[in-house]
Design a protein around this motif. Structure first.
Motif, mmCIF file in Angstrom:
data_model
loop_
_atom_site.group_PDB
_atom_site.id
_atom_site.type_symbol
_atom_site.label_atom_id
_atom_site.label_comp_id
_atom_site.label_asym_id
_atom_site.label_seq_id
_atom_site.Cartn_x
_atom_site.Cartn_y
_atom_site.Cartn_z
ATOM 1 N N LEU A 9 0.826 -1.208 0.000
ATOM 2 C CA LEU A 9 0.000 0.000 0.000
ATOM 3 C C LEU A 9 0.862 1.261 0.000
ATOM 4 O O LEU A 9 0.554 2.230 -0.694
ATOM 5 C CB LEU A 9 -0.943 0.009 1.208
ATOM 6 N N PHE A 10 1.927 1.239 0.775
ATOM 7 C CA PHE A 10 2.831 2.380 0.834
ATOM 8 C C PHE A 10 3.410 2.666 -0.546
ATOM 9 O O PHE A 10 3.428 3.813 -1.000
ATOM 10 C CB PHE A 10 3.953 2.101 1.847
ATOM 11 N N ARG A 11 3.844 1.604 -1.217
ATOM 12 C CA ARG A 11 4.431 1.780 -2.550
ATOM 13 C C ARG A 11 3.384 2.271 -3.553
ATOM 14 O O ARG A 11 3.670 3.115 -4.398
ATOM 15 C CB ARG A 11 5.059 0.486 -3.032
ATOM 16 N N GLU A 12 2.172 1.752 -3.465
ATOM 17 C CA GLU A 12 1.100 2.221 -4.350
ATOM 18 C C GLU A 12 0.850 3.714 -4.186
ATOM 19 O O GLU A 12 0.658 4.428 -5.158
ATOM 20 C CB GLU A 12 -0.213 1.484 -4.034
ATOM 21 N N GLN A 13 0.833 4.171 -2.953
ATOM 22 C CA GLN A 13 0.495 5.561 -2.657
ATOM 23 C C GLN A 13 1.650 6.533 -2.886
ATOM 24 O O GLN A 13 1.419 7.682 -3.256
ATOM 25 C CB GLN A 13 0.003 5.694 -1.211
ATOM 26 N N THR A 14 2.870 6.094 -2.647
ATOM 27 C CA THR A 14 4.009 7.011 -2.721
ATOM 28 C C THR A 14 4.920 6.769 -3.917
ATOM 29 O O THR A 14 5.720 7.633 -4.258
ATOM 30 C CB THR A 14 4.877 6.909 -1.446
ATOM 31 N N GLY A 15 4.844 5.586 -4.506
ATOM 32 C CA GLY A 15 5.708 5.252 -5.628
ATOM 33 C C GLY A 15 7.090 4.780 -5.215
ATOM 34 O O GLY A 15 7.963 4.613 -6.053
ATOM 35 N N VAL A 16 7.284 4.593 -3.925
ATOM 36 C CA VAL A 16 8.583 4.150 -3.417
ATOM 37 C C VAL A 16 8.333 3.190 -2.259
ATOM 38 O O VAL A 16 7.317 3.283 -1.580
ATOM 39 C CB VAL A 16 9.441 5.369 -2.976
ATOM 40 N N THR A 17 9.276 2.281 -2.053
ATOM 41 C CA THR A 17 9.129 1.336 -0.939
ATOM 42 C C THR A 17 9.380 2.059 0.381
ATOM 43 O O THR A 17 10.012 3.124 0.402
ATOM 44 C CB THR A 17 10.146 0.185 -1.061
ATOM 45 N N PRO A 18 8.927 1.488 1.488
ATOM 46 C CA PRO A 18 9.214 2.108 2.787
ATOM 47 C C PRO A 18 10.724 2.278 3.017
ATOM 48 O O PRO A 18 11.166 3.333 3.486
ATOM 49 C CB PRO A 18 8.609 1.142 3.801
ATOM 50 N N ALA A 19 11.513 1.287 2.666
ATOM 51 C CA ALA A 19 12.968 1.392 2.833
ATOM 52 C C ALA A 19 13.545 2.494 1.948
ATOM 53 O O ALA A 19 14.426 3.250 2.369
ATOM 54 C CB ALA A 19 13.634 0.060 2.521
ATOM 55 N N GLY A 20 13.048 2.607 0.733
ATOM 56 C CA GLY A 20 13.497 3.665 -0.171
ATOM 57 C C GLY A 20 13.152 5.045 0.359
ATOM 58 O O GLY A 20 13.945 5.984 0.248
ATOM 59 N N TYR A 21 11.988 5.155 0.965
ATOM 60 C CA TYR A 21 11.575 6.430 1.550
ATOM 61 C C TYR A 21 12.482 6.809 2.719
ATOM 62 O O TYR A 21 12.936 7.949 2.815
ATOM 63 C CB TYR A 21 10.120 6.352 2.012
#
Length: 84
Positions: A9-21
């Motif tokens: 869900l995080f990647r869908e909403q932000t376009g980046v993985t949690p670790a990438g963020y």
């Protein structure tokens, strides 16, 4: 909600993985620390990236240059801008 589902869900909403963020936020913090006069070692430690090498690799991934090269450009730009 599972960690895996949250990551999707995080990647869908932000376009980046949690670790990438998290890495992006840490690299940005390190950039600001470097511009403020911190050493590469100090910026790595204070931003949560840990080591000089981790900072160098992450910085190169995000900005395309090493922290030292970035600082050389930043200092040149900052000096040139003051004469305008």
């Amino acid at each position: 909600m599972s960690a895996r589902h949250l990551a999707r869900l995080f990647r869908e909403q932000t376009g980046v993985t949690p670790a990438g963020y998290v890495e992006r936020v840490r690299v940005e913090a390190a950039r600001m620390l470097l511009e403020g006069g911190a050493s590469v070692t100090g910026a790595a430690a204070r931003s949560g990236l840990g080591s000089d090498e981790t900072l160098r690799r992450a910085f190169a991934r995000h900005f395309g240059v090493t922290p030292s090269a970035y600082l050389a450009r930043f200092r040149t730009t900052a000096v040139d801008a003051s004469y305008s």
